[in-house]
Design a protein around this motif. Structure first.
Motif, PDB file in Angstrom:
ATOM      1  N   SER A   5       0.919   6.027  -7.265  1.00 13.82           N
ATOM      2  CA  SER A   5       1.365   7.008  -6.274  1.00 13.82           C
ATOM      3  C   SER A   5       2.792   6.726  -5.830  1.00 13.82           C
ATOM      4  N   CYS A   6       3.159   5.456  -5.703  1.00 16.82           N
ATOM      5  CA  CYS A   6       4.536   5.100  -5.334  1.00 16.82           C
ATOM      6  C   CYS A   6       5.513   5.468  -6.449  1.00 16.82           C
ATOM      7  N   SER A  10      -2.114   2.571  -5.684  1.00 16.61           N
ATOM      8  CA  SER A  10      -0.905   2.456  -4.877  1.00 16.61           C
ATOM      9  C   SER A  10       0.345   2.449  -5.758  1.00 16.61           C
ATOM     10  N   GLU A  64      -7.568  -0.401  -6.303  1.00 15.00           N
ATOM     11  CA  GLU A  64      -6.834   0.112  -5.146  1.00 15.00           C
ATOM     12  C   GLU A  64      -5.327  -0.123  -5.302  1.00 15.00           C
ATOM     13  N   GLU A  65      -4.977  -1.289  -5.820  1.00 14.34           N
ATOM     14  CA  GLU A  65      -3.548  -1.604  -6.009  1.00 14.34           C
ATOM     15  C   GLU A  65      -2.934  -0.734  -7.109  1.00 14.34           C
ATOM     16  N   LYS A 101       0.821  -1.212   0.000  1.00  9.30           N
ATOM     17  CA  LYS A 101       0.000   0.000   0.000  1.00  9.30           C
ATOM     18  C   LYS A 101       0.853   1.259   0.000  1.00  9.30           C
ATOM     19  N   ILE A 102       2.035   1.147   0.586  1.00  4.24           N
ATOM     20  CA  ILE A 102       2.953   2.297   0.631  1.00  4.24           C
ATOM     21  C   ILE A 102       4.303   1.858   0.087  1.00  4.24           C
ATOM     22  N   TRP A 119       8.373  -1.616  -4.338  1.00  2.37           N
ATOM     23  CA  TRP A 119       6.938  -1.944  -4.344  1.00  2.37           C
ATOM     24  C   TRP A 119       6.775  -3.255  -5.094  1.00  2.37           C
TER      25      TRP A 119
END
Length: 270
Positions: free
Chosen positions: A261-262, A258, A254-255, A92-93, A245
């Motif tokens: 954004s990463c 993530s 959702e993935e 997620k991060i 990641w």
């Protein structure tokens, strides 16, 4: 009297001869036996080392066979039916740089026959390629079997759409070919020639680069903890080749958020 004298002389001569022979044999033992003993010890030591090396190789191969038998094709199928290739949810991060591990070196072929080692990175003062060719971010999508291509596409498509104008991002789709027949030089060249016709390039800055890795990938898979060969594996790397990641199987919305954004965070890293 004379007869007794002759017998005494003969006995003395015989004793001298025997003593001389014994001394000679003793002398030979002193000077010949050590070299023979050393030679025998050297020979035994060589054989011991050779056998030890063989035993280590045999044990290593036995461990590999046992490992591969425990994770056969049917186990992969069963796992795929259970969760559709989603071995785990994606990060997620972003993984902190200090905790990130490096992606193992991998030699790949383009369809035109050109060979390159992935990931293309900058390691301190040592540069593995021209500075202009070193991406800040690389997305590596690994496919070990043809059925995982749809999974890979679910990640690479949105990624290209989002970063199509970025020159600091690279995307590689890696197909692994471990068949001994397809690895034969003549067959390999023919296969790459066929694959070249199906690769069409675009005009965007970010291009999907399709590459192929031929050979035995057992130890490469062990390093990345790849167990199921029927699913897709996605790795986001920084400019030093560290895994920041990771995702599996088909992408969820959702993935994907993530991942994107990463990637943006990595582009902003200095």
């Amino acid at each position: 009297m004379q007869t007794l004298k002759r017998l005494t002389q003969q006995a003395s001569s015989t004793r001298a001869t025997l003593l001389s022979a014994q001394f000679s044999r003793h002398h030979e033992k002193l000077f010949l036996l050590p070299s023979q003993h050393l030679a025998q010890r050297s020979s035994n030591r060589f054989l011991d080392i050779y056998q030890l090396g063989n035993k280590a190789a045999i044990e290593k191969e036995r461990a590999r066979l046992a490992d591969e038998m425990n994770r056969g094709y049917f186990a992969d199928i069963k796992e795929l039916e259970k969760h559709g290739g989603k071995l785990a949810m994606a990060n997620k991060i972003i993984i902190p740089a200090m905790a990130a591990v490096k992606f193992p070196a991998l030699e790949v072929n383009y369809s035109d026959g050109k060979t390159v080692k992935l990931p293309i990175t900058s390691n301190g003062d040592i540069v593995d390629a021209d500075k202009s060719a070193i991406p800040k971010v690389s997305l590596l999508c690994l496919s070990f079997r043809a059925n995982s291509q749809a999974m890979v596409d679910s990640w690479s498509g949105p990624f290209i759409d989002t970063f199509s104008n970025s020159k600091d991002v690279q995307l590689y789709e890696v197909s692994f070919i471990d068949s001994w027949f397809l690895r034969l030089n003549l067959i390999k060249r023919l296969l790459l020639r066929i694959l070249k016709k199906s690769n069409n390039g675009g005009k965007d800055a970010l291009q999907k680069q399709t590459v192929y890795s031929f050979g035995d990938h057992y130890y490469f898979r062990k390093e990345l903890k790849v167990l199921n060969l029927l699913t897709g594996y996605i790795f986001l790397l920084d400019k030093f080749g560290r895994i920041r990641w990771q995702g599996f199987g088909l992408a969820t919305q959702e993935e994907l958020s993530s991942l994107l954004s990463c990637t943006t965070l990595l582009l902003e890293e200095k």
